[in-house]
Design a protein around this motif. Sequence first.
Motif, PDB file in Angstrom:
ATOM      1  N   MET A 155      13.272 -42.330  31.218  1.00 50.54           N
ATOM      2  CA  MET A 155      13.014 -40.987  31.077  1.00 50.54           C
ATOM      3  C   MET A 155      13.991 -40.042  30.210  1.00 50.54           C
ATOM      4  SD  MET A 155      12.766 -38.159  34.404  1.00 50.54           S
ATOM      5  CE  MET A 155      13.635 -36.683  34.381  1.00 50.54           C
ATOM      6  N   PRO A 156      13.386 -39.341  29.357  1.00 49.68           N
ATOM      7  CA  PRO A 156      14.224 -38.568  28.445  1.00 49.68           C
ATOM      8  C   PRO A 156      15.394 -37.561  29.100  1.00 49.68           C
ATOM      9  CG  PRO A 156      12.110 -37.368  28.484  1.00 49.68           C
ATOM     10  CD  PRO A 156      12.111 -38.562  29.544  1.00 49.68           C
ATOM     11  N   GLU A 157      16.308 -37.179  28.342  1.00 52.44           N
ATOM     12  CA  GLU A 157      17.434 -36.498  28.933  1.00 52.44           C
ATOM     13  C   GLU A 157      16.954 -34.956  29.229  1.00 52.44           C
ATOM     14  OE1 GLU A 157      21.836 -36.023  29.360  1.00 52.44           O
ATOM     15  OE2 GLU A 157      20.343 -37.422  29.335  1.00 52.44           O
ATOM     16  N   PRO A 158      17.108 -34.605  30.262  1.00 47.81           N
ATOM     17  CA  PRO A 158      16.352 -33.198  30.583  1.00 47.81           C
ATOM     18  C   PRO A 158      17.070 -32.166  29.901  1.00 47.81           C
ATOM     19  CG  PRO A 158      17.278 -34.309  32.927  1.00 47.81           C
ATOM     20  CD  PRO A 158      17.816 -34.774  31.479  1.00 47.81           C
ATOM     21  N   LEU A 159      16.585 -31.164  29.383  1.00 45.00           N
ATOM     22  CA  LEU A 159      17.228 -29.977  28.823  1.00 45.00           C
ATOM     23  C   LEU A 159      17.532 -28.667  29.542  1.00 45.00           C
ATOM     24  CD1 LEU A 159      14.650 -27.671  28.283  1.00 45.00           C
ATOM     25  CD2 LEU A 159      13.664 -29.327  26.683  1.00 45.00           C
ATOM     26  N   HIS A 160      18.223 -27.926  28.785  1.00 38.95           N
ATOM     27  CA  HIS A 160      18.700 -26.782  29.742  1.00 38.95           C
ATOM     28  C   HIS A 160      18.075 -25.487  29.130  1.00 38.95           C
ATOM     29  CE1 HIS A 160      22.004 -29.001  31.709  1.00 38.95           C
ATOM     30  NE2 HIS A 160      22.157 -29.602  30.675  1.00 38.95           N
ATOM     31  N   ALA A 197       6.609 -26.038  24.367  1.00 35.19           N
ATOM     32  CA  ALA A 197       7.229 -27.284  24.685  1.00 35.19           C
ATOM     33  C   ALA A 197       7.356 -28.184  23.981  1.00 35.19           C
ATOM     34  CB  ALA A 197       6.388 -27.673  26.021  1.00 35.19           C
ATOM     35  N   ASP A 198       6.295 -28.338  23.000  1.00 33.27           N
ATOM     36  CA  ASP A 198       6.194 -29.209  21.761  1.00 33.27           C
ATOM     37  C   ASP A 198       7.648 -29.139  20.964  1.00 33.27           C
ATOM     38  OD1 ASP A 198       3.929 -30.363  22.821  1.00 33.27           O
ATOM     39  OD2 ASP A 198       2.663 -29.170  21.231  1.00 33.27           O
ATOM     40  N   LEU A 199       7.728 -27.724  20.343  1.00 32.64           N
ATOM     41  CA  LEU A 199       8.861 -27.455  19.602  1.00 32.64           C
ATOM     42  C   LEU A 199       9.950 -27.586  20.005  1.00 32.64           C
ATOM     43  CD1 LEU A 199       9.293 -25.640  16.749  1.00 32.64           C
ATOM     44  CD2 LEU A 199      10.325 -23.901  18.445  1.00 32.64           C
ATOM     45  N   LEU A 200      10.573 -27.530  21.376  1.00 34.04           N
ATOM     46  CA  LEU A 200      11.524 -27.581  22.295  1.00 34.04           C
ATOM     47  C   LEU A 200      11.855 -29.228  22.174  1.00 34.04           C
ATOM     48  CD1 LEU A 200      11.629 -25.241  25.186  1.00 34.04           C
ATOM     49  CD2 LEU A 200      12.242 -24.788  22.760  1.00 34.04           C
ATOM     50  N   GLU A 201      10.777 -30.110  22.574  1.00 31.18           N
ATOM     51  CA  GLU A 201      11.127 -31.349  22.364  1.00 31.18           C
ATOM     52  C   GLU A 201      11.684 -31.888  21.024  1.00 31.18           C
ATOM     53  OE1 GLU A 201       9.150 -34.822  24.157  1.00 31.18           O
ATOM     54  OE2 GLU A 201       7.417 -33.327  24.948  1.00 31.18           O
ATOM     55  N   GLU A 202      10.868 -31.324  19.931  1.00 25.09           N
ATOM     56  CA  GLU A 202      11.354 -31.662  18.698  1.00 25.09           C
ATOM     57  C   GLU A 202      12.848 -31.122  18.349  1.00 25.09           C
ATOM     58  OE1 GLU A 202       8.914 -29.881  15.921  1.00 25.09           O
ATOM     59  OE2 GLU A 202       9.881 -30.329  14.019  1.00 25.09           O
ATOM     60  N   TRP A 203      13.096 -30.226  18.807  1.00 26.99           N
ATOM     61  CA  TRP A 203      14.532 -29.555  18.366  1.00 26.99           C
ATOM     62  C   TRP A 203      15.720 -30.389  19.348  1.00 26.99           C
ATOM     63  CZ3 TRP A 203      14.864 -23.775  16.872  1.00 26.99           C
ATOM     64  CH2 TRP A 203      14.041 -23.503  15.886  1.00 26.99           C
ATOM     65  N   THR A 204      15.175 -30.784  20.385  1.00 21.52           N
ATOM     66  CA  THR A 204      15.867 -31.441  21.228  1.00 21.52           C
ATOM     67  C   THR A 204      16.248 -32.920  20.560  1.00 21.52           C
ATOM     68  OG1 THR A 204      15.011 -30.738  23.111  1.00 21.52           O
ATOM     69  CG2 THR A 204      16.237 -32.418  23.652  1.00 21.52           C
ATOM     70  N   ALA A 205      15.463 -33.440  19.860  1.00 20.45           N
ATOM     71  CA  ALA A 205      15.250 -34.529  19.267  1.00 20.45           C
ATOM     72  C   ALA A 205      16.297 -34.474  18.075  1.00 20.45           C
ATOM     73  CB  ALA A 205      14.072 -35.145  18.609  1.00 20.45           C
ATOM     74  N   LEU A 228       5.896 -22.580  30.731  1.00 19.10           N
ATOM     75  CA  LEU A 228       6.615 -23.246  30.110  1.00 19.10           C
ATOM     76  C   LEU A 228       7.486 -24.218  30.950  1.00 19.10           C
ATOM     77  CD1 LEU A 228       8.222 -24.145  27.486  1.00 19.10           C
ATOM     78  CD2 LEU A 228       9.961 -22.498  27.849  1.00 19.10           C
ATOM     79  N   VAL A 229       7.975 -23.607  32.228  1.00 20.70           N
ATOM     80  CA  VAL A 229       8.785 -24.614  32.962  1.00 20.70           C
ATOM     81  C   VAL A 229       7.882 -25.638  33.676  1.00 20.70           C
ATOM     82  CG1 VAL A 229      10.252 -24.352  35.404  1.00 20.70           C
ATOM     83  CG2 VAL A 229      10.718 -23.027  33.194  1.00 20.70           C
ATOM     84  N   PRO A 230       6.765 -25.286  34.268  1.00 20.38           N
ATOM     85  CA  PRO A 230       5.881 -26.201  34.594  1.00 20.38           C
ATOM     86  C   PRO A 230       5.652 -27.215  33.686  1.00 20.38           C
ATOM     87  CG  PRO A 230       5.143 -24.221  35.510  1.00 20.38           C
ATOM     88  CD  PRO A 230       6.109 -23.715  34.743  1.00 20.38           C
ATOM     89  N   GLU A 231       5.259 -26.797  32.271  1.00 19.42           N
ATOM     90  CA  GLU A 231       4.843 -27.619  31.415  1.00 19.42           C
ATOM     91  C   GLU A 231       6.155 -28.839  31.248  1.00 19.42           C
ATOM     92  OE1 GLU A 231       2.077 -28.740  29.947  1.00 19.42           O
ATOM     93  OE2 GLU A 231       3.034 -29.805  28.348  1.00 19.42           O
ATOM     94  N   LEU A 232       7.321 -28.120  31.020  1.00 14.88           N
ATOM     95  CA  LEU A 232       8.359 -29.103  30.790  1.00 14.88           C
ATOM     96  C   LEU A 232       8.411 -30.088  32.086  1.00 14.88           C
ATOM     97  CD1 LEU A 232      10.882 -26.624  29.215  1.00 14.88           C
ATOM     98  CD2 LEU A 232       9.680 -28.531  28.031  1.00 14.88           C
ATOM     99  N   GLN A 233       8.416 -29.371  33.238  1.00 14.13           N
ATOM    100  CA  GLN A 233       8.548 -30.445  34.350  1.00 14.13           C
ATOM    101  C   GLN A 233       7.809 -31.551  34.464  1.00 14.13           C
ATOM    102  OE1 GLN A 233       8.129 -27.175  37.325  1.00 14.13           O
ATOM    103  NE2 GLN A 233      10.248 -27.302  37.747  1.00 14.13           N
ATOM    104  N   ARG A 234       6.397 -31.171  33.957  1.00 14.03           N
ATOM    105  CA  ARG A 234       5.539 -32.343  34.108  1.00 14.03           C
ATOM    106  C   ARG A 234       5.783 -33.283  32.805  1.00 14.03           C
ATOM    107  NH1 ARG A 234       1.347 -33.574  30.979  1.00 14.03           N
ATOM    108  NH2 ARG A 234       1.442 -31.986  29.166  1.00 14.03           N
ATOM    109  N   ARG A 235       6.300 -32.829  31.882  1.00 13.27           N
ATOM    110  CA  ARG A 235       6.853 -33.843  30.993  1.00 13.27           C
ATOM    111  C   ARG A 235       8.215 -34.568  31.405  1.00 13.27           C
ATOM    112  NH1 ARG A 235       5.763 -31.100  24.936  1.00 13.27           N
ATOM    113  NH2 ARG A 235       3.701 -29.954  25.770  1.00 13.27           N
TER     114      ARG A 235
END
Lengths: 398, 458
Positions: A1-6, A331-339, A363-370
Motif C-alpha cells: 500500500m502506498p504511503e498515505p498523504l497528508h 487526486a491524480d495530480l496529488l498522486e503524481e506530485w506525491t511521487a 476528494l477525501v472519499p476518492e483518496l480513501q478509495r485509492r
Amino acid sequence: MPEPLHLAVALDGAGWHPAAWREPDARPADLFTAGYWVDLVREAERGLLDLVTLEDALSLQSDDPWTPDERTDRVRGRLDAVQVAARVAPLTRGIGLVPTAVVTHTEPFHLSKALATLDYVSTGRAGVRVKVSSSAAEYAHFGRREAVAFDRSSYDSPEVQRVVRELFDEAADWVEVVRRLWDSWEDDAEIRDVATGRFVDREKLHYVDFTGPHFSVRGPSITPRPPQGQPIVTALAHATVPYDLVARSADLGFVTPRDAADAAAIVGEIRGLQQQAGRAEETVHVFGDLVVVLDDDPAAAAARLRRLDDVAGSEYSSDARVFTGSAVQLADLLEEWTAAGLTGFRLRPATLPHDLLQVTGRLVPELQRRGLFRTEYEATTLREQLGLPRPANRYATV
Amino acid sequence: MTEKPRKQIHLAAHFPGVNNTTVWSDPAAGSHIEFSSFVHLAQTAERGKFDFFFLAEGLRLREHKGRIHDLDVVGRPDTFTVLAALAAVTDRLGLTGTINSTFNEPYDVARQFATLDHLSAGRAAWNVVTSWDAFTGENFRRGGFLAQDQRYDRARTFLATAQELAASWRGDEIVADKESGVFLRDAAAGRFAHSDAHFDISGRFDVPRSPQGRPVVFQAGDSDEGREFAASAADAIFTGHGTKEAGQAFYADVKGRLAKYGRRPEELLVLPAATFVLGDTDAEAAELAHTVRLQQVSGATALQWLEQVWNRDLSAYDPDGPLPDVDPVVGEPSVAKGRASARMYKDPVGTANEWRSLAEAKKLSIRELVVEVTSRQTFVGSAATVAATIDDLVQSDASDGFILVPHITPTGLDPFVDQVVPLLQERGVFRTEYEGTTLRDHLGLAPLPSGAPVGAAR
C-alpha cells in the motif's frame, strides 16, 4: 500500500478568489462571527483533514500584497487568527489548528504562551504558521521600526535581498525563542510537595537567555510546557531564503510548485538545506499548495472560474498553481506530485463553502478509495498525526 | 418619603491566582493550567448568573532571593487565547482579561480585544495594568524602557490610542451586498493617525467595529493616580477591600471624581476583590477559615513573607519560633521580584517593630503572626450571613458588587453559587436570569450607539 498523504485546507475570508464572497452559498455577513469559522473547521474535520491553517496579517487585505488599496468590492477586515483557532478548539476534537502569526511586529514571549495555550485548549492540536511582514503600511501601524520599501519590481535587487534575509533571520530567531520557551518548563516541573511547601521544582524551570539583534528574552515562560511539548511550526516558502527557514526551524513547509518536476526540485533544495542545518534525521514535511476550483464536472469548474473572474473584473492569479477540475482529476495530480517527493498538500478553496465541501465530500472519499488517506482520526495530537514524536525537552538532564 | 431603590449586586469570578491565597495543597485542588479547570469555573459562574469571569496576568515568573518563587502556584495561560476558548463554552458570561500597557502595542491589543468581542458576541473586557520594571522587561523586545513615573502616562495614552483604533470603524461600513458587489461602504474604513510622546502610528485598523464598540475597561489600583485614571477612562475599578468604612470612603472618593469628566456615578462601578469561606454555621465557617489560613501560610511561606518585609535572608529562623531580632534592610527591595506585595510596606522598620510587639503581646510564632497580619478572608460565615453582609456592603455604598476569588481551583466557587446566590436572588438584589447579552448589559452600562465615538469616558 502506498504511503498515505497528508491533507490541509487553508481558510481565508470567503475563499481565496476575490469574488468568492459574491457566490450564492457565501456568507460574507458572517465573516466576523464565531459561528462562521466553527462551521468551516467542523466541515474540514468531517473530512478527517490533518489541519486547517488560518490566514492573518496586521493590516487590511489588499489586492497588491506590497501596497494597501482602497477597494470596496473585496472582503476587507479580519479577526486575529490565534483567537479564532482557540474559539474553534473546544468545539472540535481531531483536526489540527494552525493560525498565522506575523513575527516581525510581535513579541516571541507573547506568542509562545498564546500558542502553548492554544495547545492546552485544543489538547494537543496547535501549530503556527510564521510569516514575515514587509509592507510599509504594516510597519506604520506599530511605529517601532523603519520599513525598507520594496515591491515586486525591486525584489531581486541586492539591497532588498539583504533586507529579506534579515527578516527571515529574525523569523528564525523568533522561532528559536518560542521553542526554547516551550521547553523552559520540564514536563514534571510541577511537584506539589506538601512536605516542603513547594509547588514547583525550580531546578526544572529554565531561563532561556536568548540574545539576538532584534530581541533578548530571559524566560522562563509563564505557561507550562504544552501537551505536544513543541506545537507544530510551519512556514510558506517560495524561494531559497524562506526554504532555509523551513529547513532550519520548521516542522512543515508549504511550497508552491508549478508541476511535478518543480515540486521535485523544491523538495530537493529543502532536503539539502535541511542537511546543512544538521536536521537530516528529522521529519520535515513539505506540502504543496494549490488553489482549488472543484466540481464533479470539470467543465463546470472551468466555467465557474471564468464566471468568478468576470465578477472580479480580472483573471485570478496566485502564488500557488490554480487547479480547475474534478476531485478525481485532483487526486491524480496529488498522486503524481506525491511521487515527486511532497508529503502532503494544503488546498486553498477558491470559494467557501463550495470548494471545501468538494474536498471533504469528493476528494477525501476518492483518496480513501485509492488507499491514500485515513478513514478515521487515530492520533490524539497534531504531531502524532504528522508522524512526529513528542520531542525530548532540550533542557532536561535526565 | 420614597425609599432608595435597592441596588442590584454585580458578581464576578476571579480564576485563582499565583499568590498564597490559592491553596494548591488541598486534596480538592485541581490543575491551574488544564483547560477543563477554566471551563469548570466559567460554567459555574455562568450557572450563578455572574456578570463576568476575571483573569489576572503577570509577564515574568516571580523570584525570591534571586531564584524562582516556588511556594505558590506557578504558571498560567495566555489571556486572550484562554478567553477566546472560554467564549466557546459559555454564552452570556463576560470575559475580562488583564493586559499590560507597557509590554504591548496599541494596534495589536486593540485588534485582540476587538476580535475577542466579536468571537464572544459582545462579552470582552480589558483590565488595563501598568508595569515598568526592567525585571519584566527582560522578556520583551524593548526591555525595561519605561521610567516608573511614566507608567500611568503611557497607560492613559495606550488606552486612548486603542480606543481610537476601535472607533476607526463606525459600525455601518460593511454592506456585503452580493448583488451590487459593494462589500465596504467606505473606502477609508479604519483610517487612523495618532502621534504623541509614546506612539506615532497611522494607517488602517483591520478589525471592523465589535459588538460592544470597544471592550469594557477595568482599572486596578488604589493610588491617587490610579483612581484618577479610572475616573477619567474606566467603566469599573477593581480594588482591594478593607473595612466597610474604608470601602465607603473609597467609593465616595472615586465616584466623586467622575463629575469633572462629565460622567455620572453609575458609569464607573466599584468592584473590590473578595475571598470567602462558607460553613453550615458561622462558627463552623470561622473554624474552617482558620484551617484555610494555615494552608495558605505554610512555615516556608511565612518566612518568605517576612523576608519581603525585612528585605534580607531569614532562612536561619524557625517559622514556629519568635520573630527575628535583627532589623529590616531599608532601601530598594532586593528579595522579592515580580510582585506588588514587596512594595506594600512603606516603612519596613516600623512594620517590623509593630509586628514584634503584636507577636509578643499575643505570644505568636512567625507563622502565626503572618496568619494574623496578612489578608484574612473577606467573607466568613454561613450562606445567610455572607449574603446579608454582601447585600449590606452594596446597599451602603461600600461597593457595587464583588470579584470573588475562590481559594480552591476549580471548584471553589461551587458552594457560593449553590448556597449564596439563591439567597441574594431571594433578597431581590441579584438577577435570576441574564437580561441582556453583552457585558455592558450585565453591568448596566448603556450601549455605545453605532457610529458614536467610543472614547475614554463613555
